[in-house]
Design a protein around this motif. Structure first.
Motif: not given
Length: 461
Positions: A274-275, A280-281, A287-289, A373-375
């Motif tokens: 995905g992109l 983010l979605e 989303r919590q942050a 961190n997610a990336f």
């Protein structure tokens, strides 16, 4: 004397003016500029992501699916998160209700008899029947900021539960595959023990027949004993892994049913990621942050509007009398307004505003760090997934070559073309290659687990 109904037009006019003139002072939330990369990896151009798949579509082993379902129903951390959502839902309702008038009923009775000096007896009774209402008018948006804050905290708790669910599914799948890999390794070691037992018997026969020296026979004993030491350690690790899974499912330690992990379950070579905007979605932790950031922004709004005056209207309507039988004949009404303006508090309110702004700044950095961190996790997971196939293929070739080398060494040893030490080297190499291949199969499965989790998969809306 004017009755209460004569005041209604004035009251309504005042309320309408105040409500129309009210506003929500302060800076409203906008998402920070993140400057996301154009893609998650060098080859990615697809908007589809495996993060959009249901976890049942990723983990097709029915035994594993049953364990995951049990975890989602009985895991204690997940139950705690669910109870937290209920708590914050109730708190959100309180802040919403504070925006409206509170209405109550007061029934009061008092019978009092005084006799000062012993010769002046008198009664001082009081009987009340009153409807009361109190309303803090939200002139500057203080109550609306509080409502926004409680809503953000409530949504944050929901995202926390989703993030926990995503993490638990990945944790269960990882433990399950590790357990299956340990089972396979134990089988390999036991097979090697049998082979080395046969080698030891052959070495004994040759030694007793004077064909080989005692050192060859003793070395065969050493190799068998060394291999046997691997079994209790593997059995210990298997039991601990079973206990870990039982704990995740909210149960006491017990034996875990599982299927064998085989090469037939290896995955396809490519999966859509995905992109960048998907993260983010899709990722609940991001989303919590962001909800925590929204709550911090609302805290700034609350602190800012606390600098302005607060207006509270109070009204009472009913009856009041010193005699109970005349209560309904004695109408009573009261309308009051209280304006509270902070004047001097040694800079406490402005200091609180500065503190909340600094807290908001921290929340911004925390949100940006969470996104980074997610990336990082996603990129690592993509690299791991792509390289896991190469690692498996190289270990497969190594296992096949080691097997051929062992078969040749056994043939040559029987025909006295090589020494027993050379045979032992071939046996050790083959066992190491088998274990490495088993771990490569496990790691390839775990690479999917990590990629699916990194892309935000594991919960359904």
């Amino acid at each position: 004397m004017k009755t209460m109904k004569h005041f209604y037009p004035y009251i309504c006019t005042l309320i309408i003016i105040l409500l129309n003139g009210s506003c929500q002072l302060g800076r409203h939330y906008t998402r920070p500029q993140l400057h996301l990369p154009a893609q998650l990896d060098s080859m990615n151009i697809d908007t589809t992501s495996i993060g959009d798949y249901k976890w049942e579509e990723i983990y097709t082993d029915t035994t594993l699916q049953n364990i995951i379902r049990k975890t989602l129903e009985y895991n204690k951390d997940l139950l705690i998160a669910g109870a937290r959502i209920k708590e914050l839902a109730a708190m959100k309702r309180i802040d919403y209700a504070n925006m409206f008038p509170s209405v109550g009923l007061r029934i009061y009775g008092e019978k009092e008899q005084d006799n000062y000096g012993g010769n002046a007896s008198s009664s001082d009774n009081q009987f009340d029947l009153k409807g009361t209402t109190s309303w803090e008018l939200d002139l500057w948006g203080n109550l609306r900021w509080r409502k926004d804050k409680s809503m953000a905290e409530f949504l944050s708790s929901i995202e926390n539960q989703r993030a926990l669910q995503m993490s638990l599914i990945a944790q269960v799948a990882q433990s399950y595959y590790e357990l299956a890999a340990l089972d396979n390794e134990l089988i390999l070691v036991k097979q090697t023990v049998e082979a080395r037992g046969a080698s030891l018997n052959l070495a004994r026969i040759r030694y007793e027949g004077g064909v080989t020296s005692e050192i060859t026979f003793r070395q065969a004993q050493v190799e068998l004993a060394k291999t046997l030491t691997l079994i209790p350690d593997l059995e210990r690790r298997i039991a601990q892994k079973e206990n870990d899974i039982a704990f995740l499912t909210g149960e006491y330690p017990h034996t875990i049913r599982r299927a064998a992990l085989s090469e037939d379950e290896l995955l396809i070579s490519e999966l859509p990621v995905g992109l960048p905007s998907n993260l983010l979605e899709r990722r609940p932790d991001i989303r919590q942050a962001e909800q925590d950031l929204i709550a911090a922004n609302a805290e700034v709004g609350i602190a800012y509007t606390n600098l302005f005056p607060k207006l509270t209207l109070t009204a009472q309507l009913g009856a009041e009398s010193e005699e109970l039988n005349e209560l309904l004949k004695s109408p009573y009404h009261l309308l009051s307004g209280t304006l509270l303006q902070p004047i001097f508090a040694m800079g406490k309110n402005r200091a609180l505003l500065k503190a909340k702004k600094a807290a908001y700044e921290q929340a911004v950095y925390a949100y940006e760090k969470n996104v980074l961190n997610a990336f990082k996790e996603t990129r690592n997971a993509i690299v791991e997934f792509n390289k896991a196939k190469e690692i498996y293929e190289t270990n497969l070739r190594l296992e096949q070559a080691s097997k051929s080398a062992l078969e040749l060494a056994e043939f040559q040893y029987i025909n006295k073309a090589i020494s027993h030490m050379e045979l032992l080297d071939a046996q050790r190499s083959y066992l190491d290659a088998q274990i490495s291949l088993n771990n490569a199969i496990r790691d390839r499965q775990l690479s999917l687990v990590n990629l699916y989790k990194a892309l935000g998969g594991g919960w359904q809306k």
